[in-house]
Scaffold this motif. Structure first.
Motif, PDB file in Angstrom:
ATOM      1  N   GLY A   1       0.802  -1.220   0.000  1.00 47.48           N
ATOM      2  CA  GLY A   1       0.000   0.000   0.000  1.00 47.48           C
ATOM      3  C   GLY A   1       0.833   1.267   0.000  1.00 47.48           C
ATOM      4  N   HIS A   2       2.073   1.198  -0.468  1.00 50.83           N
ATOM      5  CA  HIS A   2       2.968   2.371  -0.476  1.00 50.83           C
ATOM      6  C   HIS A   2       2.319   3.524  -1.245  1.00 50.83           C
ATOM      7  N   PRO A   3       2.367   4.750  -0.714  1.00 47.85           N
ATOM      8  CA  PRO A   3       1.697   5.871  -1.395  1.00 47.85           C
ATOM      9  C   PRO A   3       2.215   6.130  -2.804  1.00 47.85           C
ATOM     10  N   ASP A   4       3.483   5.901  -3.057  1.00 44.72           N
ATOM     11  CA  ASP A   4       3.997   6.068  -4.418  1.00 44.72           C
ATOM     12  C   ASP A   4       3.400   5.028  -5.361  1.00 44.72           C
ATOM     13  N   HIS A   5       3.186   3.808  -4.857  1.00 43.72           N
ATOM     14  CA  HIS A   5       2.568   2.765  -5.677  1.00 43.72           C
ATOM     15  C   HIS A   5       1.130   3.155  -6.040  1.00 43.72           C
ATOM     16  N   VAL A   6       0.384   3.605  -5.031  1.00 43.80           N
ATOM     17  CA  VAL A   6      -1.014   3.985  -5.249  1.00 43.80           C
ATOM     18  C   VAL A   6      -1.096   5.120  -6.268  1.00 43.80           C
ATOM     19  N   HIS A   7      -0.218   6.113  -6.126  1.00 46.33           N
ATOM     20  CA  HIS A   7      -0.258   7.251  -7.047  1.00 46.33           C
ATOM     21  C   HIS A   7       0.146   6.830  -8.460  1.00 46.33           C
ATOM     22  N   THR A   8       1.110   5.938  -8.574  1.00 46.04           N
ATOM     23  CA  THR A   8       1.511   5.441  -9.888  1.00 46.04           C
ATOM     24  C   THR A   8       0.349   4.724 -10.561  1.00 46.04           C
ATOM     25  N   HIS A   9      -0.408   3.949  -9.801  1.00 39.68           N
ATOM     26  CA  HIS A   9      -1.601   3.305 -10.359  1.00 39.68           C
ATOM     27  C   HIS A   9      -2.554   4.346 -10.935  1.00 39.68           C
ATOM     28  N   ARG A  10      -2.852   5.366 -10.154  1.00 39.14           N
ATOM     29  CA  ARG A  10      -3.811   6.382 -10.608  1.00 39.14           C
ATOM     30  C   ARG A  10      -3.322   7.092 -11.857  1.00 39.14           C
ATOM     31  N   VAL A  11      -2.062   7.488 -11.860  1.00 34.88           N
ATOM     32  CA  VAL A  11      -1.497   8.206 -13.003  1.00 34.88           C
ATOM     33  C   VAL A  11      -1.521   7.324 -14.246  1.00 34.88           C
ATOM     34  N   THR A  12      -1.184   6.043 -14.091  1.00 35.51           N
ATOM     35  CA  THR A  12      -1.124   5.146 -15.243  1.00 35.51           C
ATOM     36  C   THR A  12      -2.501   4.892 -15.832  1.00 35.51           C
ATOM     37  N   VAL A  13      -3.503   4.676 -14.977  1.00 32.73           N
ATOM     38  CA  VAL A  13      -4.865   4.476 -15.483  1.00 32.73           C
ATOM     39  C   VAL A  13      -5.300   5.677 -16.325  1.00 32.73           C
ATOM     40  N   LEU A  14      -5.064   6.871 -15.831  1.00 33.45           N
ATOM     41  CA  LEU A  14      -5.457   8.072 -16.571  1.00 33.45           C
ATOM     42  C   LEU A  14      -4.640   8.234 -17.850  1.00 33.45           C
ATOM     43  N   ALA A  15      -3.350   7.933 -17.787  1.00 31.41           N
ATOM     44  CA  ALA A  15      -2.492   8.117 -18.959  1.00 31.41           C
ATOM     45  C   ALA A  15      -2.823   7.136 -20.070  1.00 31.41           C
ATOM     46  N   VAL A  16      -3.140   5.898 -19.718  1.00 27.95           N
ATOM     47  CA  VAL A  16      -3.513   4.915 -20.734  1.00 27.95           C
ATOM     48  C   VAL A  16      -4.783   5.358 -21.461  1.00 27.95           C
ATOM     49  N   GLN A  17      -5.740   5.915 -20.725  1.00 27.82           N
ATOM     50  CA  GLN A  17      -6.954   6.422 -21.359  1.00 27.82           C
ATOM     51  C   GLN A  17      -6.663   7.655 -22.208  1.00 27.82           C
ATOM     52  N   ALA A  18      -5.881   8.585 -21.661  1.00 31.14           N
ATOM     53  CA  ALA A  18      -5.628   9.849 -22.353  1.00 31.14           C
ATOM     54  C   ALA A  18      -4.775   9.668 -23.598  1.00 31.14           C
ATOM     55  N   ALA A  19      -3.891   8.649 -23.598  1.00 31.79           N
ATOM     56  CA  ALA A  19      -2.966   8.473 -24.724  1.00 31.79           C
ATOM     57  C   ALA A  19      -3.700   8.264 -26.042  1.00 31.79           C
ATOM     58  N   GLY A  20      -4.911   7.729 -25.993  1.00 35.01           N
ATOM     59  CA  GLY A  20      -5.670   7.487 -27.211  1.00 35.01           C
ATOM     60  C   GLY A  20      -6.497   8.666 -27.691  1.00 35.01           C
ATOM     61  N   TRP A  21      -6.529   9.718 -26.910  1.00 38.35           N
ATOM     62  CA  TRP A  21      -7.320  10.909 -27.254  1.00 38.35           C
ATOM     63  C   TRP A  21      -6.371  11.974 -27.797  1.00 38.35           C
TER      64      TRP A  21
END
Length: 255
Positions: free
Chosen positions: A118-138
């Motif tokens: 549950g490391h905070p850097d891990h949690v934040h990386t998850h959030r950033v990656t989910v958004l980036a994968v979606q945004a990369a196609g737009w």
């Protein structure tokens, strides 16, 4: 036949080897393109040097460093903000640029809990990656980051509850007394046997020498007898983001 191209996005040097080293080695050995983006630690630091050696072992190319500071280690990126403190739009835009440049069929990252710790850097990386994968196609989002590219799938590296029980309740993977975050077995959509690549995975983990020395997870794994170490590291579990949470388990990652 080559497996799909794969881009892994993790918070710290060593996360890539611990959470997805077997899958990275498997894809690279098949001839697929593989790469790793690491959110924290700057170029020129000792852990960036160790990361380069681990990626060489896994066949995952040169480090791709966002260069922010570890939440708990300011010297990881002198003069740079902590990754957790960076404006979300900035972090997402940087990762979108890597996705569009590399053009992966599959992206892998931490689960929403930030894996077992549950490391905070891990949690934040998850959030950033989910958004980036979606945004990369737009294409009209982050136009300065290159031409649009939509990965075929996003997988979250995780641990099912049954595996944690089989590993002695997680005492090997976490220091005693720490909270532990695992997921229901039914959520797993890919349980990958990485036994054929476990030696390479172990070598990549041990390349993070400073973590071995300080007794972090690579050090605890290094102290295990080789057969026990192989047992602990020979399976990797993933949840396919956006798929039903009771999917039939697969044996490899599919785009």
């Amino acid at each position: 036949m080559s497996l799909p191209s794969l881009l892994a996005v993790f918070a710290h040097p060593d996360d890539e080897s611990l959470a997805a080293g077997g899958v990275l080695a498997q894809h690279a050995a098949s001839g697929a393109r593989t790469a790793v983006v690491t959110a924290t630690w700057a170029e020129g630091t000792w852990r960036a040097t160790e990361l380069a050696e681990a990626l060489r072992i896994l066949g995952a190319g040169e480090p791709r460093l966002l260069g922010y500071a570890d939440a708990k280690v300011p010297e990881s990126a002198p003069g740079r903000p902590r990754f957790c403190d960076v404006p979300l739009d900035e972090a997402v835009g940087q990762l979108v640029a890597h996705i569009r440049e590399f053009r992966p069929e599959i992206v892998v990252t931490h689960d929403a809990y930030g894996n077992l710790s549950g490391h905070p850097d891990h949690v934040h990386t998850h959030r950033v990656t989910v958004l980036a994968v979606q945004a990369a196609g737009w294409g009209r989002l982050y136009p300065e980051a290159g031409a649009a590219w939509q990965p075929g799938a996003l997988y979250l590296a995780t641990h099912p509850e049954s595996a944690v029980r089989a590993l002695g309740g997680g005492d090997i993977l976490l220091r005693p007394g720490r909270a532990m975050y695992s997921v229901p077995d039914a959520w797993i959509t890919a349980a990958v046997d990485v036994g054929p690549w476990v030696r390479r995975k172990v070598a990549a983990v041990l390349a993070h020498r400073s973590e071995v020395k300080r007794g972090a997870l690579p050090g605890r794994l290094a102290a295990l007898p080789p057969p026990e170490r192989a047992r602990v590291m020979a399976t990797e579990w993933y949840i396919r983001y956006g798929a039903p949470l009771q999917a039939v388990p697969l044996t490899e990652l599919a785009p």
